[in-house]
Design an enzyme around this catalytic site. Structure first.
Site, PDB file in Angstrom:
ATOM      1  N   ARG A 544      30.095  36.665  38.937  1.00  0.00           N
ATOM      2  CA  ARG A 544      30.699  37.015  40.225  1.00  0.00           C
ATOM      3  C   ARG A 544      31.677  38.169  40.050  1.00  0.00           C
ATOM      4  NH1 ARG A 544      35.347  34.739  42.578  1.00  0.00           N
ATOM      5  NH2 ARG A 544      35.436  33.241  40.851  1.00  0.00           N
ATOM      6  N   LYS A 549      37.806  39.123  36.390  1.00  0.00           N
ATOM      7  CA  LYS A 549      36.669  39.134  35.468  1.00  0.00           C
ATOM      8  C   LYS A 549      36.495  40.510  34.813  1.00  0.00           C
ATOM      9  CE  LYS A 549      34.324  35.374  37.886  1.00  0.00           C
ATOM     10  NZ  LYS A 549      34.243  34.341  36.843  1.00  0.00           N
TER      11      LYS A 549
END
Length: 810
Positions: A544, A549
């Site tokens: 995602r 991230k």
């Protein structure tokens, strides 16, 4: 139904003609898929019925895993595998002139999830069934899923995900099991026969209709259930006219408004209507489930006092937390229990998994919205909060600051995480480091009150889906080496350790990886028109899209490699293919700009004939389970580079290591346990630790602007975002520049960049040593058994749910 290909062929042709009213010679690929899917569901149905009957006869406790997401992927291939009939079916279809792989391609990925949360739930269902454990799933039957991602001129464009367009062969509608869910209205309180009665009046009814899907265990004739609820109007046309809705078009509009509850996963909550719809979805799921479970329990057991001894409800993150007040409502308002008994049963029934330390994901709802939409539920939540606050007052007399920080209702908000902790008997994190952060930082106050509730259950993945099904070449090689025991007992993968230095085995592993890379390269060429070198390192980041991230750090490193190659085309580096797959939330502007950045970078790099033999960038559109099953077997480097302390666990890291990829990651989430399992010599780690990150947040001391001023390399890279280096308009990536420089780089991308670049150099060096790389790869595969969801579910079953296997011989 069939045990040999001749029987299968006969039955297949017969079923095809009955379903489609034509001969099999006229079949379309979709016709074939629907026929086969219906046959396989019917094949499993006998065991499905026997499973439910066995659970009822034995009177065993059953657990119900509630999740807003179940990222199932395609079911045909996994069901054939788990039923043990794939070879027979494949041979029979081949005789009829059909290819099973092509038929499997007709099945759409079920639009029931987005990322790791939903895929974890799907893996758990597989392990529950395969381990003979009485556990089921509960979710919502989203008509259009999250969205189908298209990349247009480098931008993400969201389209409805029409996964139900051709129907769903796996589900069975059970309209006789429908439940009514009530929204809005008001509550009249009065006394009747010496006790308070709460009458919900003027509410808006919605019918929750269940669609059941079989969850087939691996070759054990155990079939559990995934129940998905569909929102439908509870009113017929006559009722609608009595509500003065008027003309037919307004009746249709009204029904559509009600049914919108189960149309989209995660509706846009950047506006009021979207927030209302999200809260409606959450209550819709838990109310339908709780009512159904109570009704089923009473039919079998009578007295509700022992409900928790036969039923467990697990809430996957905070989304289903309203199961707590809803169960209280049913026990008190419908079953007539007093508060104390209802609370004892509820807290003994509910268990909760926390999946995040991100404040934005620890849901809070405005009080006004909450009590308007769910008036009776709000009354119960207020009472829970009042009683909990009194408990805290006795523990910490006079400490109003602590009590206000821990309140369930406060500052005009309802805190779902606080409610989940207070109203459950177990609170677990999903990796050791994540659980420790919860206990010592994020939820420290609650841990001090309820230390007995907190525990860790490190996530896992179903190795049957992610190795046996997704990578049959490698699975066959593993079985050839150590036997088939690993399929049921993933810890047996450790038997591969004796082959790490075996040259013949290394050659076989390398050959399988090359075949998988060639398959992915052909797929990329077919779908995106990009030619990639199968001799290059396949460096993968698939997850995602979110700032923590740090896909942007990956992109900055590619920009640096490109700059170095432009300055020195003969630079001695291994050719590298960087592969991305990610969806960004439709309302998450920064994440969508990162997708545009990656695609703009790909456009620059891939068109440059001077360097493109050494560097390629591929962004793979519409990342999903079936696409992951193509990418993961081919991956060699697994990028798990989230900011330390932000990724609760991660499961992509586990899938990739199982398939022989080497992790390049921070000491975050399950990466830490992967390192402990494989050894520091078989993983590439870098960057700040969780403690260092949390200390920066708490004490300060980091300035990304100063870092850029001091580091020429960093300054050059971030300025390329806004100086016209990319063909996009200069302002296109300015928000990314702002996040990194003006807003002090919240996720420490620039702070970790030098260490990340050094780790990438270590990857390059290791890859040149073929013997070392293959040893690392085999070691990762051998150690991956620790991260099977079978192990995780075994720990949940024994340590939280108190459920035991039910065997056919019992």
């Amino acid at each position: 139904m069939f045990t040999d290909k001749e029987t299968f062929k006969s039955y297949f042709e017969e079923r095809f003609e009955k379903i489609h009213g034509k001969s099999v010679d006229e079949a379309t690929p979709m016709d074939l898929y629907k026929t086969l899917g219906n046959m396989i569901r019917e094949f499993a149905s006998k065991d499905w019925i026997k499973t439910n009957k066995k659970y009822q006869e034995k009177g065993v406790k059953q657990v119900y895993y509630l999740s807003m997401e179940f990222l199932l992927g395609r079911l045909l291939g996994s069901n054939l595998l788990n039923l043990g009939i794939r070879d027979v079916v494949e041979a029979g279809l081949k005789d009829l002139g059909f290819n099973l792989d092509e038929i499997e391609e007709q099945e759409p990925d079920a639009g029931l999830g987005n990322g790791g949360l939903g895929r974890l739930a799907a893996c758990f269902l597989d392990s529950l069934a395969s381990m003979n454990l009485p556990g089921h799933g509960g979710g919502i039957r989203y008509k259009y899923g999250l969205f189908e991602q298209k990349i247009v001129n480098g931008y993400q464009v969201e389209l409805p995900e029409y996964w139900l367009k051709e129907g769903n062969v796996w589900e069975i509608r059970k309209s006789d099991k429908a439940e009514e869910v009530r929204f809005g209205g008001h509550v009249d309180v009065h006394e009747r026969e010496g006790r308070l009665v709460f009458d919900h009046q003027g509410y808006e009814p919605v019918l929750a209709v269940p669609y059941d899907t079989p969850v087939v265990g691996y070759e054990n004739r155990r079939v559990n259930t995934l129940r998905l609820w569909n929102a439908e109007s509870a009113l017929d046309e006559l009722d609608c006219h009595s509500l003065n809705l008027g003309c037919y078009s307004r009746i249709v509009e009204y029904k559509h408004f009600l049914e919108s509850i189960s149309e989209f996963l995660y509706p846009d909550d950047s506006h009021y209507e979207g927030r209302v719809l999200r809260l409606k979805q959450q209550y819709f799921l838990v109310s339908a489930t709780v009512q159904s479970l109570v009704r089923r329990y009473k039919k079998k057991h009578g007295s509700i006092q022992n409900f928790h001894e036969k039923i467990g409800i697990h809430i996957n993150d905070t989304h289903p937390t309203l199961a707590i007040p809803e169960l209280m409502r049913v026990l008190m308002d419908q079953e007539g229990l007093n508060w104390e008994d209802a609370w004892r049963i509820t807290t003994s029934t509910i268990s909760y998994t926390n999946h995040t330390t991100l404040a934005e994901a620890l849901e809070k709802w405005p009080v006004e919205l909450f009590k308007t939409l769910l008036p009776r539920i709000f009354m119960i939540v207020e009472e829970i909060n009042e009683r909990f606050s009194r408990e805290l007052w006795h523990l910490y007399p006079g400490d109003w600051d602590r009590i206000s920080r821990m309140a369930i209702v406060g500052d005009g908000q309802v805190s779902m995480a606080h409610l989940a902790i207070v109203g459950s008997h177990s609170v677990n994190g999903v990796a050791h480091i994540h659980t420790e952060i919860l206990k010592t930082r994020e939820m420290q106050n609650f841990y001090q009150v309820y230390p007995h509730k907190f525990n860790n259950k490190t996530n896992g993945i179903t190795h049957r889906r992610w190795l046996l099904k997704a990578n049959p070449r490698l699975a066959g090689l593993v079985t050839e080496a150590i036997g088939p025991g690993w399929i049921r007992h993933p810890e047996d993968l450790a038997g591969l350790l004796k082959y790490t230095g075996d040259k013949a085995f290394q050659d076989k592993i390398a050959a399988v990886k090359r075949e998988n890379k060639a398959a992915l390269a052909a797929f990329i060429k077919e779908k995106q028109g990009i030619e990639v070198d199968v001799n290059s390192i396949f460096d993968v980041q698939i997850k995602r899209l979110h700032a923590y991230k740090r896909q942007v750090m990956n992109a900055l490193h590619i920009m640096e490699l490109y700059k170095r190659l432009k300055e020195d085309p003969d630079l001695d580096i291994n050719p590298r293919t960087f592969i991305f797959g990610a969806k960004a939330s439709p309302s998450y502007d920064l994440a969508k700009r990162v997708i545009k950045l990656i695609n703009s970078l790909a456009e620059v790099v891939n068109k440059d004939k001077e360097i493109n033999q050494k560097l390629k960038v591929v962004f793979m559109e519409n990342y999903r389970v079936s696409l992951a099953e193509i990418i993961i077997p081919a991956a060699e480097v697994s990028q798990q580079i989230s900011t330390a302390s932000k990724e609760a666990s991660g499961t992509g890291n586990m899938k990739l290591m199982l398939n022989g990829a080497i992790t390049l990651g921070t000491l975050d989430g399950a990466n830490v346990e992967i390192m402990e399992e494989v050894g520091k010599e078989n993983i590439f780690t870098f960057g700040l630790t969780s403690r260092e990150v949390l200390d920066f947040y708490h004490y300060g001391g980091y300035s990304s602007r100063e870092l850029c001023q001091e580091d020429t390399r960093l300054r050059t890279l971030v300025e390329q975002l806004v100086n016209g280096f990319f063909p996009a308009a200069r302002e296109e990536f300015y928000p990314i520049y702002e996040a990194l420089v003006d807003y002090n780089d919240e996720y420490f991308v620039l702070r970790d960049f030098a260490a990340y670049a050094k780790a990438q150099e270590d990857v390059d060096k290791a890859y040149r040593d073929r013997d070392r790389w293959l040893k690392m790869s085999i070691n990762n595969m051998a150690r991956a058994g620790r991260f099977s969801s079978d192990r995780t579910i075994g720990e949940y079953g024994a340590g939280i749910w108190d459920i035991s296997p039910v065997y056919n011989s019992d």
